[in-house]
Design a protein around this motif. Structure first.
Motif, PDB file in Angstrom:
ATOM      1  N   PHE A 127       0.948  -1.107   0.038  1.00 18.86           N
ATOM      2  CA  PHE A 127      -0.112   0.045   0.061  1.00 18.86           C
ATOM      3  C   PHE A 127       0.750   1.244   0.060  1.00 18.86           C
ATOM      4  O   PHE A 127       1.800   1.327   0.702  1.00 18.86           O
ATOM      5  N   VAL A 128       0.650   2.311  -1.050  1.00 17.33           N
ATOM      6  CA  VAL A 128       1.371   3.526  -0.867  1.00 17.33           C
ATOM      7  C   VAL A 128       0.242   4.771  -0.888  1.00 17.33           C
ATOM      8  O   VAL A 128      -0.889   4.323  -1.143  1.00 17.33           O
ATOM      9  N   ASP A 129       0.939   5.737  -0.340  1.00 13.88           N
ATOM     10  CA  ASP A 129       0.218   7.062  -0.567  1.00 13.88           C
ATOM     11  C   ASP A 129       0.173   7.602  -1.860  1.00 13.88           C
ATOM     12  O   ASP A 129       0.807   7.202  -2.836  1.00 13.88           O
ATOM     13  N   SER A 130      -0.502   8.886  -1.984  1.00 15.53           N
ATOM     14  CA  SER A 130      -0.490   9.507  -3.321  1.00 15.53           C
ATOM     15  C   SER A 130       0.960   9.988  -3.650  1.00 15.53           C
ATOM     16  O   SER A 130       1.038  10.404  -4.801  1.00 15.53           O
ATOM     17  N   GLU A 131       2.003   9.830  -2.889  1.00 15.02           N
ATOM     18  CA  GLU A 131       3.396  10.204  -3.270  1.00 15.02           C
ATOM     19  C   GLU A 131       4.219   8.860  -3.457  1.00 15.02           C
ATOM     20  O   GLU A 131       5.205   9.110  -4.044  1.00 15.02           O
ATOM     21  N   GLY A 132       3.541   7.776  -3.469  1.00 18.35           N
ATOM     22  CA  GLY A 132       4.302   6.627  -3.882  1.00 18.35           C
ATOM     23  C   GLY A 132       5.309   6.130  -2.442  1.00 18.35           C
ATOM     24  O   GLY A 132       6.202   5.112  -2.710  1.00 18.35           O
ATOM     25  N   ASN A 133       4.904   6.603  -1.165  1.00 17.80           N
ATOM     26  CA  ASN A 133       5.653   6.117  -0.055  1.00 17.80           C
ATOM     27  C   ASN A 133       4.903   4.945   0.368  1.00 17.80           C
ATOM     28  O   ASN A 133       3.601   4.839   0.473  1.00 17.80           O
ATOM     29  N   ILE A 134       5.573   3.913   0.587  1.00 17.72           N
ATOM     30  CA  ILE A 134       4.800   2.596   1.394  1.00 17.72           C
ATOM     31  C   ILE A 134       4.349   2.904   2.807  1.00 17.72           C
ATOM     32  O   ILE A 134       5.125   3.598   3.517  1.00 17.72           O
ATOM     33  N   ILE A 135       3.049   2.812   2.845  1.00 20.01           N
ATOM     34  CA  ILE A 135       2.455   2.739   4.116  1.00 20.01           C
ATOM     35  C   ILE A 135       1.969   1.473   4.754  1.00 20.01           C
ATOM     36  O   ILE A 135       1.523   1.402   5.897  1.00 20.01           O
ATOM     37  N   GLY A 136       2.337   0.349   3.870  1.00 24.72           N
ATOM     38  CA  GLY A 136       1.892  -0.933   4.548  1.00 24.72           C
ATOM     39  C   GLY A 136       2.330  -2.063   3.423  1.00 24.72           C
ATOM     40  O   GLY A 136       2.374  -1.545   2.367  1.00 24.72           O
ATOM     41  N   ARG A 137       2.661  -3.177   4.075  1.00 26.14           N
ATOM     42  CA  ARG A 137       3.188  -4.090   3.300  1.00 26.14           C
ATOM     43  C   ARG A 137       2.842  -5.570   3.794  1.00 26.14           C
ATOM     44  O   ARG A 137       2.819  -5.546   4.845  1.00 26.14           O
ATOM     45  N   LYS A 138       2.368  -6.502   2.990  1.00 27.01           N
ATOM     46  CA  LYS A 138       1.919  -7.760   3.501  1.00 27.01           C
ATOM     47  C   LYS A 138       0.821  -7.577   4.495  1.00 27.01           C
ATOM     48  O   LYS A 138       0.982  -8.192   5.536  1.00 27.01           O
ATOM     49  N   VAL A 139       0.038  -6.839   4.268  1.00 29.16           N
ATOM     50  CA  VAL A 139      -1.039  -6.410   5.109  1.00 29.16           C
ATOM     51  C   VAL A 139      -2.078  -7.561   5.314  1.00 29.16           C
ATOM     52  O   VAL A 139      -2.309  -8.031   3.932  1.00 29.16           O
ATOM     53  N   ALA A 140      -2.296  -8.171   6.261  1.00 31.62           N
ATOM     54  CA  ALA A 140      -3.296  -9.344   6.392  1.00 31.62           C
ATOM     55  C   ALA A 140      -4.593  -8.794   5.750  1.00 31.62           C
ATOM     56  O   ALA A 140      -5.106  -7.983   6.087  1.00 31.62           O
ATOM     57  N   GLU A 141      -5.286 -10.004   5.183  1.00 31.86           N
ATOM     58  CA  GLU A 141      -6.729  -9.641   4.685  1.00 31.86           C
ATOM     59  C   GLU A 141      -7.504  -9.030   5.627  1.00 31.86           C
ATOM     60  O   GLU A 141      -8.274  -7.966   5.131  1.00 31.86           O
ATOM     61  N   ASP A 142      -7.644  -9.452   7.019  1.00 28.83           N
ATOM     62  CA  ASP A 142      -8.485  -9.052   7.734  1.00 28.83           C
ATOM     63  C   ASP A 142      -8.315  -7.602   8.338  1.00 28.83           C
ATOM     64  O   ASP A 142      -8.891  -6.877   8.835  1.00 28.83           O
ATOM     65  N   ASP A 143      -7.013  -7.164   8.025  1.00 30.05           N
ATOM     66  CA  ASP A 143      -6.662  -5.693   8.568  1.00 30.05           C
ATOM     67  C   ASP A 143      -6.519  -4.657   7.437  1.00 30.05           C
ATOM     68  O   ASP A 143      -6.042  -3.473   7.850  1.00 30.05           O
ATOM     69  N   ILE A 144      -7.034  -4.817   6.122  1.00 29.51           N
ATOM     70  CA  ILE A 144      -7.006  -4.169   5.115  1.00 29.51           C
ATOM     71  C   ILE A 144      -7.850  -2.965   5.206  1.00 29.51           C
ATOM     72  O   ILE A 144      -7.484  -1.640   5.174  1.00 29.51           O
ATOM     73  N   GLU A 145      -9.098  -3.081   5.589  1.00 29.04           N
ATOM     74  CA  GLU A 145      -9.973  -1.887   6.147  1.00 29.04           C
ATOM     75  C   GLU A 145      -9.746  -1.179   7.074  1.00 29.04           C
ATOM     76  O   GLU A 145      -9.755  -0.016   7.002  1.00 29.04           O
ATOM     77  N   ALA A 146      -8.831  -1.704   7.981  1.00 29.38           N
ATOM     78  CA  ALA A 146      -8.444  -0.755   9.265  1.00 29.38           C
ATOM     79  C   ALA A 146      -7.428   0.050   8.706  1.00 29.38           C
ATOM     80  O   ALA A 146      -7.412   1.314   9.017  1.00 29.38           O
ATOM     81  N   LEU A 147      -6.471  -0.341   7.892  1.00 34.26           N
ATOM     82  CA  LEU A 147      -5.640   0.633   7.308  1.00 34.26           C
ATOM     83  C   LEU A 147      -6.131   1.676   6.437  1.00 34.26           C
ATOM     84  O   LEU A 147      -5.795   2.849   6.410  1.00 34.26           O
ATOM     85  N   LEU A 148      -7.309   1.251   5.696  1.00 30.31           N
ATOM     86  CA  LEU A 148      -7.887   2.439   4.850  1.00 30.31           C
ATOM     87  C   LEU A 148      -8.687   3.066   5.516  1.00 30.31           C
ATOM     88  O   LEU A 148      -8.681   4.440   5.446  1.00 30.31           O
ATOM     89  N   ASP A 149      -9.266   2.757   6.661  1.00 31.73           N
ATOM     90  CA  ASP A 149      -9.976   3.655   7.587  1.00 31.73           C
ATOM     91  C   ASP A 149      -9.124   4.537   8.087  1.00 31.73           C
ATOM     92  O   ASP A 149      -9.378   5.949   8.127  1.00 31.73           O
ATOM     93  N   GLU A 150      -7.942   4.352   8.514  1.00 34.42           N
ATOM     94  CA  GLU A 150      -6.802   5.229   9.023  1.00 34.42           C
ATOM     95  C   GLU A 150      -6.201   6.418   8.142  1.00 34.42           C
ATOM     96  O   GLU A 150      -6.355   7.408   8.563  1.00 34.42           O
ATOM     97  N   TYR A 151      -6.303   6.016   6.905  1.00 36.96           N
ATOM     98  CA  TYR A 151      -5.750   6.760   5.834  1.00 36.96           C
ATOM     99  C   TYR A 151      -6.882   7.624   4.976  1.00 36.96           C
ATOM    100  O   TYR A 151      -6.522   8.661   4.483  1.00 36.96           O
ATOM    101  N   LEU A 152      -8.034   6.942   5.057  1.00 36.91           N
ATOM    102  CA  LEU A 152      -9.148   7.596   4.016  1.00 36.91           C
ATOM    103  C   LEU A 152     -10.138   8.250   4.899  1.00 36.91           C
ATOM    104  O   LEU A 152     -10.890   9.022   4.193  1.00 36.91           O
ATOM    105  N   LYS A 153     -10.238   8.178   6.034  1.00 39.63           N
ATOM    106  CA  LYS A 153     -11.379   8.787   6.923  1.00 39.63           C
ATOM    107  C   LYS A 153     -10.900   9.907   7.996  1.00 39.63           C
ATOM    108  O   LYS A 153     -11.539   9.851   8.951  1.00 39.63           O
ATOM    109  N   LYS A 154     -10.036  10.421   7.712  1.00 36.48           N
ATOM    110  CA  LYS A 154      -9.336  11.267   8.554  1.00 36.48           C
ATOM    111  C   LYS A 154     -10.106  12.765   8.373  1.00 36.48           C
ATOM    112  O   LYS A 154     -10.540  12.849   7.322  1.00 36.48           O
TER     113      LYS A 154
END
Length: 373
Positions: free
Chosen positions: A346-373
């Motif tokens: 997972f990368v942000d809009s500048e191509g910086n890595i914000i997550g890698r090998k994220v478990a399937e059950d944790d994907i939504e939590a990562l997206l909530d953190e970065y997309l629902k601010k």
């Protein structure tokens, strides 16, 4: 995944594995084969990229090899013209192989510290196989005539058997956590692929502290993997790449991620069962978060164009898809150190890595953190 612990206190066992400068492989093979009179025997390692082979003459069923190894590793013993082989672990110690030409695969092997541990593991695993009736459990599970309840029961029992075998391995490794025996399983089971960076660092640093492992090619493999993992850690700039989509149009990664707040690189393939099983969930996640700035680019490790396109269609994958159709030799897969799939970055809009090998059950939590601010 739980971190593996490695203890310097086991250095004595590790040093014992390489305390000699030479190995001797000798033994006796009985039988009626003409090859046992004046035949050729050879030992060969299992490394296809760096094959090593030694030959010797067999006289009246007896043979002897002498040499040295920098990296102790699994080998095969074979007789030219005789079916079968004898697996053993070659280290700078004396190895004795005894068997019958018609049952070569059942020959007995004694050897150095690592072979001794492997023998203990194999003997215990064999006892558990008989205790649990593992072969019968497999036959029951595959029998189309059994009921679903019988199949589930067989599977549950087989899983208990596998857990028992894994416990045997864990107990033996606990006796020598820093040893060729432990390293053998780390390499054989590709366990280092699944370690987090802290565990990789601990593993390499601990083994590197022991002179016996200097130049060990397996440790070097783990170290090379670790260095690449470090370059792909959270906070690093994601490597750019360009691959073709199904229609042959080039797509550049750095043209994709500025369009969203978070972009996922999804490594998958049409032949990958776990990938296909997760795709319906990923489709739902994409529909839920796309309007908030979530993008996906699928990088397929397929090698058949038609199968790839059909997989995209069947799973209703509407995001960008690219591939060089090179299977595990995928250039982008190698760029991102992909050794298993499904896998993601997972990368942000500048191509910086914000997550890698994220478990399937944790994907939504990562997206909530970065997309629902």
């Amino acid at each position: 995944m739980k971190k593996l612990l490695f203890f310097l206190a086991a250095a004595v066992m590790a040093a014992a594995c390489n305390n000699g400068e030479q190995y001797t492989v000798k033994g006796t093979i009985t039988g009626n084969s003409e090859q046992l009179v004046n035949g050729t025997v050879y030992i060969v390692n299992r490394d296809r990229e760096n094959p090593l082979r030694d030959t010797a003459q067999i006289v009246n069923g007896k043979f002897r090899f002498k040499g040295s190894v920098e990296t102790p590793e699994p080998y095969f013993f074979m007789i030219e013209g005789v079916p079968g082989f004898v697996p053993f672990f070659l280290e700078n110690a004396e190895v004795v192989i005894t068997g019958v030409d018609t049952l070569l695969s059942q020959a007995t092997v004694t050897g150095g510290p690592t072979q001794t541990m492997i023998n203990r593991y194999n003997d215990a695993a064999k006892e558990l196989e008989e205790e649990y009736g593992a072969a019968e459990l497999v036959r029951t599970y595959r029998n189309p005539s059994v009921t679903e309840a019988e199949r589930d029961s067989a599977l549950a029992a087989y899983n208990r058997y596998q857990d028992a075998v894994e416990q045997v391995k864990a107990d033996l490794i606990a006796e020598a956590p820093v040893s060729d025996f432990a390293l053998y399983f780390i390499i054989q089971g590709r366990e280092y692929y699944y370690m987090d960076l802290d565990s990789l660092n601990s593993l390499v640093e601990t083994y590197r502290a022991i002179p016996a492992f200097e130049g060990n090619k397996f440790l070097n493999m783990v170290d090379e993997f670790r260095v690449k993992e470090q370059s792909l850690a959270v906070g690093a700039k994601a490597p750019d790449f360009t691959l073709n989509d199904p229609k042959g149009n080039p797509v550049t990664f750095s043209d994709i991620y500025p369009k969203g707040k978070v972009t996922m690189v999804d490594f998958w393939a049409s032949w990958c069962g776990p990938c296909r099983a997760f795709n319906p969930t990923l489709v739902k996640i994409y529909k839920k978060y796309h309007k908030l700035g979530f993008e996906i680019i699928g990088v397929s490790l397929d090698r058949d164009h038609n199968a790839w396109v059909e997989g995209i269609k069947e799973d209703k994958l509407t995001w960008t898809q690219v591939s060089d159709l090179k299977f595990w030799q995928s250039e982008v897969g190698q760029l991102y150190n992909v050794k298993y799939i499904p896998q993601n970055v997972f990368v942000d809009s500048e191509g910086n890595i914000i997550g890698r090998k994220v478990a399937e059950d944790d994907i939504e939590a990562l997206l909530d953190e970065y997309l629902k601010k």
